[in-house]
Design an enzyme around this catalytic site. Structure first.
Site, PDB file in Angstrom:
ATOM      1  N   ASN A   1      -0.340  20.387 -20.205  1.00  0.00           N
ATOM      2  CA  ASN A   1      -0.680  19.512 -21.558  1.00  0.00           C
ATOM      3  C   ASN A   1      -0.639  20.368 -22.729  1.00  0.00           C
ATOM      4  OD1 ASN A   1      -1.075  17.144 -20.003  1.00  0.00           O
ATOM      5  ND2 ASN A   1      -3.176  17.795 -19.505  1.00  0.00           N
TER       6      ASN A   1
ATOM      7  N   HIS B   1       0.076  18.724 -26.216  1.00  0.00           N
ATOM      8  CA  HIS B   1      -0.008  17.423 -25.746  1.00  0.00           C
ATOM      9  C   HIS B   1      -1.050  16.665 -26.507  1.00  0.00           C
ATOM     10  CE1 HIS B   1       3.369  18.082 -23.436  1.00  0.00           C
ATOM     11  NE2 HIS B   1       3.705  16.931 -22.968  1.00  0.00           N
TER      12      HIS B   1
ATOM     13  N   GLU C   1      -4.143  17.495 -10.688  1.00  0.00           N
ATOM     14  CA  GLU C   1      -4.842  17.806 -11.759  1.00  0.00           C
ATOM     15  C   GLU C   1      -6.150  18.137 -11.853  1.00  0.00           C
ATOM     16  OE1 GLU C   1      -2.802  15.937 -15.113  1.00  0.00           O
ATOM     17  OE2 GLU C   1      -4.245  16.701 -16.611  1.00  0.00           O
TER      18      GLU C   1
ATOM     19  N   ARG D   1      -2.979  22.078 -13.119  1.00  0.00           N
ATOM     20  CA  ARG D   1      -2.056  21.218 -13.593  1.00  0.00           C
ATOM     21  C   ARG D   1      -2.250  21.113 -15.204  1.00  0.00           C
ATOM     22  NH1 ARG D   1       0.952  16.446 -10.234  1.00  0.00           N
ATOM     23  NH2 ARG D   1       2.204  15.596 -12.132  1.00  0.00           N
TER      24      ARG D   1
ATOM     25  N   LYS E   1       7.522  23.544 -12.530  1.00  0.00           N
ATOM     26  CA  LYS E   1       6.694  22.181 -12.097  1.00  0.00           C
ATOM     27  C   LYS E   1       6.390  21.950 -10.961  1.00  0.00           C
ATOM     28  CE  LYS E   1       5.488  17.829 -13.839  1.00  0.00           C
ATOM     29  NZ  LYS E   1       5.538  16.491 -14.373  1.00  0.00           N
TER      30      LYS E   1
ATOM     31  N   HIS F   1       0.075  13.681 -28.589  1.00  0.00           N
ATOM     32  CA  HIS F   1      -0.414  12.251 -28.102  1.00  0.00           C
ATOM     33  C   HIS F   1      -1.180  11.741 -29.447  1.00  0.00           C
ATOM     34  CE1 HIS F   1      -0.489  13.175 -23.703  1.00  0.00           C
ATOM     35  NE2 HIS F   1       0.782  12.903 -23.921  1.00  0.00           N
TER      36      HIS F   1
ATOM     37  N   HIS G   1       8.604  10.973 -27.517  1.00  0.00           N
ATOM     38  CA  HIS G   1       7.463  11.950 -26.961  1.00  0.00           C
ATOM     39  C   HIS G   1       7.716  13.233 -27.431  1.00  0.00           C
ATOM     40  CE1 HIS G   1       4.570  13.411 -24.248  1.00  0.00           C
ATOM     41  NE2 HIS G   1       5.699  14.053 -23.721  1.00  0.00           N
TER      42      HIS G   1
ATOM     43  N   GLU H   1       9.997  19.947 -23.259  1.00  0.00           N
ATOM     44  CA  GLU H   1       8.964  20.174 -22.156  1.00  0.00           C
ATOM     45  C   GLU H   1       9.556  21.640 -21.453  1.00  0.00           C
ATOM     46  OE1 GLU H   1       6.702  18.343 -21.692  1.00  0.00           O
ATOM     47  OE2 GLU H   1       7.196  16.346 -22.510  1.00  0.00           O
TER      48      GLU H   1
ATOM     49  N   ARG I   1       0.875  -1.534   0.101  1.00  0.00           N
ATOM     50  CA  ARG I   1      -0.044   0.024   0.014  1.00  0.00           C
ATOM     51  C   ARG I   1       0.783   1.500   0.147  1.00  0.00           C
ATOM     52  NH1 ARG I   1      -2.676  -3.097   3.603  1.00  0.00           N
ATOM     53  NH2 ARG I   1      -4.323  -4.269   2.822  1.00  0.00           N
TER      54      ARG I   1
ATOM     55  N   LYS J   1       3.248  11.694 -10.373  1.00  0.00           N
ATOM     56  CA  LYS J   1       2.204  10.791 -11.513  1.00  0.00           C
ATOM     57  C   LYS J   1       3.205   9.681 -11.827  1.00  0.00           C
ATOM     58  CE  LYS J   1      -0.491  13.930 -13.914  1.00  0.00           C
ATOM     59  NZ  LYS J   1      -0.671  14.336 -15.666  1.00  0.00           N
TER      60      LYS J   1
HETATM   61  N1  LIG Z   1       5.268  10.865 -14.636  1.00  0.00           N
HETATM   62  C1  LIG Z   1       5.008  12.165 -15.489  1.00  0.00           C
HETATM   63  O1  LIG Z   1       4.889  13.293 -14.781  1.00  0.00           O
HETATM   64  C2  LIG Z   1       5.541  11.957 -16.829  1.00  0.00           C
HETATM   65  C3  LIG Z   1       5.770  13.008 -17.526  1.00  0.00           C
HETATM   66  C4  LIG Z   1       6.430  13.062 -18.632  1.00  0.00           C
HETATM   67  C5  LIG Z   1       6.702  11.918 -19.043  1.00  0.00           C
HETATM   68  N2  LIG Z   1       6.484  10.630 -18.586  1.00  0.00           N
HETATM   69  C6  LIG Z   1       6.902   9.119 -18.949  1.00  0.00           C
HETATM   70  O2  LIG Z   1       8.212   9.288 -19.341  1.00  0.00           O
HETATM   71  C7  LIG Z   1       8.360   8.391 -20.534  1.00  0.00           C
HETATM   72  C8  LIG Z   1       9.280   8.860 -21.271  1.00  0.00           C
HETATM   73  O3  LIG Z   1      10.477   8.889 -20.737  1.00  0.00           O
HETATM   74  P1  LIG Z   1      12.084   9.065 -21.599  1.00  0.00           P
HETATM   75  O4  LIG Z   1      11.802   9.855 -22.677  1.00  0.00           O
HETATM   76  O5  LIG Z   1      13.006   9.344 -20.465  1.00  0.00           O
HETATM   77  O6  LIG Z   1      12.252   7.667 -22.014  1.00  0.00           O
HETATM   78  P2  LIG Z   1      12.920   6.267 -21.587  1.00  0.00           P
HETATM   79  O7  LIG Z   1      12.925   6.214 -20.013  1.00  0.00           O
HETATM   80  O8  LIG Z   1      12.370   5.183 -22.186  1.00  0.00           O
HETATM   81  O9  LIG Z   1      14.559   6.644 -21.974  1.00  0.00           O
HETATM   82  C9  LIG Z   1      14.862   6.814 -23.469  1.00  0.00           C
HETATM   83  C10 LIG Z   1      15.911   5.856 -23.803  1.00  0.00           C
HETATM   84  O10 LIG Z   1      17.143   6.506 -23.239  1.00  0.00           O
HETATM   85  C11 LIG Z   1      17.861   5.332 -22.677  1.00  0.00           C
HETATM   86  N3  LIG Z   1      18.721   6.172 -21.583  1.00  0.00           N
HETATM   87  C12 LIG Z   1      18.061   6.696 -20.206  1.00  0.00           C
HETATM   88  N4  LIG Z   1      19.125   7.355 -19.823  1.00  0.00           N
HETATM   89  C13 LIG Z   1      20.236   7.176 -20.328  1.00  0.00           C
HETATM   90  C14 LIG Z   1      21.435   7.646 -20.395  1.00  0.00           C
HETATM   91  N5  LIG Z   1      21.807   8.702 -19.214  1.00  0.00           N
HETATM   92  N6  LIG Z   1      22.413   7.251 -21.137  1.00  0.00           N
HETATM   93  C15 LIG Z   1      22.301   6.487 -22.359  1.00  0.00           C
HETATM   94  N7  LIG Z   1      20.804   6.045 -22.531  1.00  0.00           N
HETATM   95  C16 LIG Z   1      19.953   6.274 -21.572  1.00  0.00           C
HETATM   96  C17 LIG Z   1      16.852   4.305 -22.213  1.00  0.00           C
HETATM   97  O11 LIG Z   1      17.509   3.108 -22.019  1.00  0.00           O
HETATM   98  C18 LIG Z   1      15.859   4.469 -23.285  1.00  0.00           C
HETATM   99  O12 LIG Z   1      16.140   3.457 -24.367  1.00  0.00           O
HETATM  100  C19 LIG Z   1       7.146   8.085 -21.041  1.00  0.00           C
HETATM  101  O13 LIG Z   1       6.676   6.694 -20.663  1.00  0.00           O
HETATM  102  C20 LIG Z   1       6.221   9.139 -20.433  1.00  0.00           C
HETATM  103  O14 LIG Z   1       4.750   8.704 -20.373  1.00  0.00           O
HETATM  104  C21 LIG Z   1       5.892  10.898 -17.404  1.00  0.00           C
HETATM  105 ZN   LIG Z   2       5.256  15.681 -22.257  1.00  0.00          ZN
END
Ligand SMILES: NC(=O)c1ccc[n+]([C@@H]2O[C@H](COP(=O)([O-])OP(=O)(O)OC[C@H]3O[C@@H](n4cnc5c(N)ncnc54)[C@H](O)[C@@H]3O)[C@@H](O)[C@H]2O)c1
Ligand SMILES: [Zn+2]
Length: 362
Positions: A246, A249, A238, A242, A228, A253, A266, A186, A122, A144
Site C-alpha cells: 500500500n 496508496h 494481508e 502484504r 508480489k 486512494h 489509479h 506498481e 462456493r 484478491k
Molecule cells: N486484485 C488486486 O490485487 C488488485 C490490485 C491492483 C488493482 N486492482 C484493480 O484493478 C483495477 C484497475 O485495473 P486496470 O488499470 O487494468 O483497469 P481496466 O481493467 O479498466 O482496464 C483499463 C482500460 O484498458 C482497456 N484495455 C484492457 N486491456 C487492453 C488492451 N490489451 N488493449 C486495449 N485496451 C485494453 C479496458 O477496456 C479499459 O478501458 C481497479 O479496479 C483496481 O481496484 C486489483
Molecule cells: Zn495500486
C-alpha cells in the site's frame, strides 16, 4: 522467451507464465494445468475485439466448447449488476464445480471474474489472462477479488486464488500509452519497498519498456510478479507484510475518491501518493533527499504526475485519507521508505506532519 514464477501457497499454489505468443496456446496451458470439464471466457469488450479469436481457436484445438461473455472495462463494471450478468451466464451455460472461468482483460475484469468464481457454487476455478500492464504486474497475482459498493471501492470481495496466470506481453500493443505509464507505478512502487535492483532495472531500461520491447517487458513483469508472489506466499490474507504494497496508496486512494475516479488512472493517483509519502519520510528523517530525488526523477521520466491539483486543500486530502479502509482503530497507517528497497510501517505520524507533507506537493 517464457518465464515461469510459482506462487507458493501449498494446495493453492499456481504458476504465473510470462512471455510472447501465449495467447495462441491458452488451450494447451489450461488443459495441461487444470483439465476443466468446461470453460467460459469473460472478456473486456475491447479486449474481446482484439484477442478473443486466437484464445477461442486455441481452446477449441484443445477440445473445449467455448462460450464468451463480454463486459465493458472501467471501474463501473465492478458492480452488482455486472456480477449478476456473469453469474447468469454461468448458470445459463450450466457450468459445474469442475468448470473453469477465464478472465480476459484488465484489473477490472480480473477482480469481477475472480469474485464471481469465488462465490459461484462456493468457489470454482479461474484463470487470469491480464491484458493491461497494471493487471500483469499487480492485480492478476495474489487472489484478491472484489466488486465495489456505491459507498466504497472493493468493499465486497473475497480471497480466491486463480489456478493459473497467463501473461502475454503482446497484448500490451493495443493498450493506450497512458495505461502503460500508469501500470509502471506498481513496478516502481515494488522497487522502492523491497527491490532496489528492480528499481534500477526500470531506470536503465525505461525506453525499452515504453517502446514495448518484449524481452525487457518479460524480464520486468516476471520480476514484479516474483516480488508480489513472495509477499503473498508469506502473508496471503494481508495480516502484516502484504500491507507494504500500500506504499503511496493511502494518498492515492484519497485523490482518486475526491475526483470521483474520473480524472486519474489509479497509477497516476498513486504516483502523486508515492511522491508525497516520500516527502513525508524525508521530513521525518527516515529517507534521504538523494533517494527522494531518485524516485521523483523516475516518476517524472515515466510521465507520471507528482503533485495534487490546487483545488483540493491539504486538509481535504487528509480527511479523505482518514476514510480509506486502511486505517486501523482510527489511526492512519502509512508505509514510509527508508531507502530505495526498504520501507517501515508507521501508525504514529502526527496529523500536522502529514498535512505539512501534502502542502509541499503542489
Ligand atoms: N486484485 C488486486 O490485487 C488488485 C490490485 C491492483 C488493482 N486492482 C484493480 O484493478 C483495477 C484497475 O485495473 P486496470 O488499470 O487494468 O483497469 P481496466 O481493467 O479498466 O482496464 C483499463 C482500460 O484498458 C482497456 N484495455 C484492457 N486491456 C487492453 C488492451 N490489451 N488493449 C486495449 N485496451 C485494453 C479496458 O477496456 C479499459 O478501458 C481497479 O479496479 C483496481 O481496484 C486489483
Ligand atoms: Zn495500486
Amino acid at each position: 522467451m517464457i518465464k515461469t514464477i510459482e506462487v507458493d501457497l501449498k494446495e493453492d499454489s499456481y504458476p504465473i507464465i510470462v512471455g510472447t505468443g501465449i495467447i495462441n496456446r491458452i488451450g494447451a496451458y489450461i488443459k495441461s494445468h487444470i483439465q476443466p470439464t468446461s470453460v467460459l471466457i469473460v472478456a473486456d469488450t475491447v479486449v474481446k475485439y482484439h484477442f478473443a479469436p486466437p484464445v477461442v481457436d486455441s481452446l477449441k484445438r484443445s477440445g473445449y466448447d467455448v462460450s464468451i461473455v463480454d463486459i465493458p472495462g472501467g471501474e463501473g463494471s465492478k458492480s452488482v449488476d455486472q456480477l449478476f450478468q456473469v453469474l447468469d451466464s454461468l448458470v445459463d451455460n450450466q457450468l459445474d464445480r469442475g468448470s473453469t472461468l477465464i478472465a480476459l482483460g484488465g484489473g477490472v475484469i480480473g477482480d469481477l471474474v475472480g469474485f464471481a468464481a469465488a462465490v459461484y457454487m462456493r468457489g470454482i476455478a479461474y484463470v487470469q489472462i491480464p491484458t493491461t500492464l497494471q493487471a500483469q504486474v499487480d492485480a492478476s497475482v495474489g487472489g484478491k477479488t472484489a466488486i465495489n459498493h456505491p459507498k466504497g471501492k472493493n468493499l465486497i470481495g473475497a480471497f480466491h486464488q486463480p489456478k493459473l496466470v497467463l501473461i502475454d506481453v503482446d497484448t500490451l500493443k493495443t493498450l493506450p500509452q497512458r495505461d502503460i505509464h500508469a501500470g509502471l507505478i506498481e513496478v516502481i512502487k515494488m522497487g522502492v519497498i523491497r527491490d532496489e535492483s528492480m528499481f534500477a532495472m526500470v531506470e536503465d531500461n525505461l525506453d525499452g519498456v515504453l517502446n514495448l520491447d518484449a524481452k525487457t517487458l518479460i524480464e520486468m513483469i516476471a520480476c514484479a510478479c516474483a516480488n508480489k508472489a513472495d509477499i503473498v506466499a508469506k502473508d496471503e490474507k494481508e495480516s502484516g507484510l502484504r500491507m507494504v504494497l500500500n506504499y503511496g496508496h493511502t494518498f492515492g486512494h484519497a485523490l482518486e475518491a475526491l475526483t470521483d475516479y474520473k480524472v486519474y488512472r489509479h497509477g497516476e493517483a498513486v504516483s502523486v501518493g508515492l511522491n508525497c509519502a516520500a516527502r513525508l519520510a524525508v521530513n521525518l528523517g527516515l529517507f534521504s533527499e538523494a533517494d527522494f530525488e531518485r524516485q521523483r526523477t523516475l516518476l517524472n521520466r515515466s510521465k507520471l504526475p507528482l503533485t495534487f491539483p490546487t483545488d483540493l486543500s491539504p486538509e481535504t486530502i487528509y480527511d479523505a485519507m482518514s476514510l480509506d479502509k486502511k486505517t486501523v482503530g482510527g489511526k492512519l497507517r502509512l508505509i514510509l521508505p527508508t531507502r530505495i528497497g526498504a520501507v517501515v510501517i508507521r501508525d504514529d505520524v502526527p496529523e500536522t506532519k502529514i498535512i505539512e507533507a501534502i502542502s509541499q506537493c503542489y
